[in-house]
Design a protein around this motif. Structure first.
Motif, PDB file in Angstrom:
ATOM      1  N   UNK A  29       1.335  -1.473  -0.062  1.00  0.00           N
ATOM      2  CA  UNK A  29      -0.373  -0.167  -0.017  1.00  0.00           C
ATOM      3  C   UNK A  29       0.736   1.724  -0.064  1.00  0.00           C
ATOM      4  N   UNK A  30       0.038   2.092  -0.218  1.00  0.00           N
ATOM      5  CA  UNK A  30       0.438   3.633  -0.256  1.00  0.00           C
ATOM      6  C   UNK A  30       0.677   4.556   0.619  1.00  0.00           C
ATOM      7  N   UNK A  31      -0.329   3.522   1.679  1.00  0.00           N
ATOM      8  CA  UNK A  31      -0.239   4.478   3.078  1.00  0.00           C
ATOM      9  C   UNK A  31      -1.542   5.659   3.068  1.00  0.00           C
ATOM     10  N   UNK A  32      -1.846   5.746   2.016  1.00  0.00           N
ATOM     11  CA  UNK A  32      -2.984   6.340   1.923  1.00  0.00           C
ATOM     12  C   UNK A  32      -4.244   6.003   0.386  1.00  0.00           C
ATOM     13  N   UNK A  33      -5.304   5.795   0.704  1.00  0.00           N
ATOM     14  CA  UNK A  33      -5.843   5.664  -0.387  1.00  0.00           C
ATOM     15  C   UNK A  33      -6.660   7.010  -1.180  1.00  0.00           C
ATOM     16  N   UNK A  34      -7.213   6.863  -2.509  1.00  0.00           N
ATOM     17  CA  UNK A  34      -6.979   7.829  -3.612  1.00  0.00           C
ATOM     18  C   UNK A  34      -8.286   8.228  -2.742  1.00  0.00           C
ATOM     19  N   UNK A  35      -8.762   6.767  -2.917  1.00  0.00           N
ATOM     20  CA  UNK A  35     -10.571   6.655  -2.615  1.00  0.00           C
ATOM     21  C   UNK A  35     -10.993   5.155  -2.374  1.00  0.00           C
ATOM     22  N   UNK A  36     -12.007   5.467  -1.072  1.00  0.00           N
ATOM     23  CA  UNK A  36     -12.022   4.202  -0.562  1.00  0.00           C
ATOM     24  C   UNK A  36     -14.128   4.066  -0.643  1.00  0.00           C
ATOM     25  N   UNK A  37     -14.628   3.398  -1.249  1.00  0.00           N
ATOM     26  CA  UNK A  37     -15.555   3.226  -1.662  1.00  0.00           C
ATOM     27  C   UNK A  37     -15.995   2.293  -0.506  1.00  0.00           C
ATOM     28  N   UNK A  38     -17.486   2.648   0.080  1.00  0.00           N
ATOM     29  CA  UNK A  38     -18.081   1.951   1.100  1.00  0.00           C
ATOM     30  C   UNK A  38     -19.432   2.105   0.483  1.00  0.00           C
ATOM     31  N   UNK A  39     -20.331   0.796   1.042  1.00  0.00           N
ATOM     32  CA  UNK A  39     -22.196   0.561   1.117  1.00  0.00           C
ATOM     33  C   UNK A  39     -21.919   0.998   3.203  1.00  0.00           C
ATOM     34  N   UNK A  40     -23.608   0.264   2.350  1.00  0.00           N
ATOM     35  CA  UNK A  40     -23.988   1.330   4.431  1.00  0.00           C
ATOM     36  C   UNK A  40     -25.034   0.178   4.462  1.00  0.00           C
ATOM     37  N   UNK A  41     -24.728   0.222   5.186  1.00  0.00           N
ATOM     38  CA  UNK A  41     -25.927  -1.625   6.410  1.00  0.00           C
ATOM     39  C   UNK A  41     -27.108  -1.145   6.815  1.00  0.00           C
ATOM     40  N   UNK A  42     -28.211  -1.420   6.558  1.00  0.00           N
ATOM     41  CA  UNK A  42     -29.697  -0.823   7.021  1.00  0.00           C
ATOM     42  C   UNK A  42     -29.435  -0.339   8.661  1.00  0.00           C
ATOM     43  N   UNK A  43     -27.834  -0.899   9.671  1.00  0.00           N
ATOM     44  CA  UNK A  43     -28.149  -0.561  10.433  1.00  0.00           C
ATOM     45  C   UNK A  43     -26.934   0.306  10.996  1.00  0.00           C
ATOM     46  N   UNK A  44     -26.656   0.397   9.741  1.00  0.00           N
ATOM     47  CA  UNK A  44     -25.373   1.912   9.654  1.00  0.00           C
ATOM     48  C   UNK A  44     -23.983   0.869   9.807  1.00  0.00           C
ATOM     49  N   UNK A  45     -23.969  -0.692   8.865  1.00  0.00           N
ATOM     50  CA  UNK A  45     -22.564  -0.820   9.205  1.00  0.00           C
ATOM     51  C   UNK A  45     -21.610  -0.604   8.184  1.00  0.00           C
ATOM     52  N   UNK A  46     -20.163  -0.530   8.167  1.00  0.00           N
ATOM     53  CA  UNK A  46     -19.655  -0.296   6.332  1.00  0.00           C
ATOM     54  C   UNK A  46     -18.479  -1.779   6.741  1.00  0.00           C
ATOM     55  N   UNK A  47     -18.351  -1.765   5.966  1.00  0.00           N
ATOM     56  CA  UNK A  47     -17.010  -2.661   6.197  1.00  0.00           C
ATOM     57  C   UNK A  47     -18.040  -3.977   6.560  1.00  0.00           C
ATOM     58  N   UNK A  48     -16.807  -4.601   7.450  1.00  0.00           N
ATOM     59  CA  UNK A  48     -17.816  -4.993   8.552  1.00  0.00           C
ATOM     60  C   UNK A  48     -16.963  -4.845  10.095  1.00  0.00           C
ATOM     61  N   UNK A  49     -17.806  -3.569   9.964  1.00  0.00           N
ATOM     62  CA  UNK A  49     -17.723  -2.970  11.388  1.00  0.00           C
ATOM     63  C   UNK A  49     -19.027  -2.270  11.568  1.00  0.00           C
ATOM     64  N   UNK A  50     -19.378  -3.865  12.536  1.00  0.00           N
ATOM     65  CA  UNK A  50     -21.159  -3.409  12.739  1.00  0.00           C
ATOM     66  C   UNK A  50     -21.159  -2.707  14.478  1.00  0.00           C
ATOM     67  N   UNK A  51     -22.306  -1.961  14.462  1.00  0.00           N
ATOM     68  CA  UNK A  51     -23.097  -1.358  14.962  1.00  0.00           C
ATOM     69  C   UNK A  51     -22.573  -2.643  16.995  1.00  0.00           C
ATOM     70  N   UNK A  52     -21.855  -1.355  17.909  1.00  0.00           N
ATOM     71  CA  UNK A  52     -21.514  -2.239  19.206  1.00  0.00           C
ATOM     72  C   UNK A  52     -20.794  -3.397  19.219  1.00  0.00           C
ATOM     73  N   UNK A  53     -20.983  -3.720  18.239  1.00  0.00           N
ATOM     74  CA  UNK A  53     -19.794  -4.987  17.830  1.00  0.00           C
ATOM     75  C   UNK A  53     -18.080  -4.818  18.121  1.00  0.00           C
ATOM     76  N   UNK A  54     -17.839  -5.710  19.248  1.00  0.00           N
ATOM     77  CA  UNK A  54     -16.244  -5.490  19.523  1.00  0.00           C
ATOM     78  C   UNK A  54     -15.136  -5.145  19.072  1.00  0.00           C
ATOM     79  N   UNK A  55     -15.287  -5.852  17.633  1.00  0.00           N
ATOM     80  CA  UNK A  55     -14.212  -5.699  16.650  1.00  0.00           C
ATOM     81  C   UNK A  55     -14.122  -4.278  16.388  1.00  0.00           C
ATOM     82  N   UNK A  56     -15.334  -3.183  16.299  1.00  0.00           N
ATOM     83  CA  UNK A  56     -14.525  -2.594  16.194  1.00  0.00           C
ATOM     84  C   UNK A  56     -14.129  -1.331  17.066  1.00  0.00           C
TER      85      UNK A  56
END
Length: 245
Positions: free
Chosen positions: A132-159
């Protein structure tokens, strides 16, 4: 410093994907004109596939795709070729027909190519640090109905995991339960962050993420912003919970 969110409303999903695709081609071409080899983090889901398809269908020859590096913000821990993997969905939408060099397309190892979910996440983090270059030029993200992005979910310890680029996610509330995700810290190392959202089932999550003071613990989409731009590409149903201009 990070950029305040800007909202781009479009009448339907196809129009939103087309506008985002044209902007993506422009951003990559601009990066190459500045002498950089751009790095992009893609997303899965129907909107992720829609933007790939729109790039392929539109004018895109101004980008030297052989010098674009591709990552994914997250991946389901499934074998290569599984139709539920984000990379497979993107390939089927046309990613593998853009002229990308295979060694620049960084895929997350599944159970067929790694000993464990943890090993896969560690390896992806090492790969990103190495290539990697240390910085993305563009990050594309979808959003779930619960507000999650990537696989970072609300109130999930992985956050809460820090000092990592990629992390293993277990007990995902959305199947499959095992995933590899980039962390907030990794996603926020971006010049631009774009959210691609369509459908009235996402309207509440969009409104919650854009509400001033939103907490990423409850609404993960509120926790990712680009250094230069944070843009929400929305169709009208997804934007229906926002104040009218």
């Amino acid at each position: 410093m990070s950029a305040e969110p800007q909202v781009r409303r479009h009448p339907d999903k196809q129009a939103a994907a087309g506008a985002a695709a044209a902007a993506l081609v422009e951003a990559l071409a601009a990066a190459q004109a500045e002498g950089r080899e751009p790095q992009v983090a893609l997303t899965g889901g129907s909107m992720g596939s829609a933007i790939v398809q729109a790039v392929l269908d539109g004018p895109h020859d101004q980008v030297d795709w052989s010098k674009v590096t591709v990552w994914w913000g997250d991946e389901r821990y499934l074998p290569a070729g599984d139709p539920d993997r984000n990379d497979v969905q993107n390939d089927e939408a046309g990613l593998d027909r853009l002229g990308l060099r295979p060694e620049r397309v960084h895929r997350v190892a599944g159970p067929d190519a790694s000993a464990s979910l943890e090993e896969s996440a560690t390896a992806y983090g090492h790969e990103m640090r190495a290539d990697g270059s240390g910085e993305f030029d563009v990050v594309l993200l979808g959003v779930g109905p619960d507000g999650h992005v990537a696989s970072l979910f609300p109130q999930h310890p992985a956050q809460r995991v820090g000092d990592a680029v990629a992390i293993p996610v277990t007990d995902s509330p959305k199947p499959p339960p095992e995933r590899v995700s980039l962390t907030f810290e990794a996603l926020n190392r971006a010049r631009q962050v774009w959210f691609l959202v369509a459908g009235d089932d996402k309207a509440e999550a969009v409104a919650a993420a854009l509400r001033p003071g939103a907490d990423r613990w409850d609404v993960p989409a509120a926790g990712v912003r680009g250094r230069l731009a944070t843009t929400w590409w929305l169709d009208e149903p997804a934007a229906s919970g926002l104040p009218q201009d």
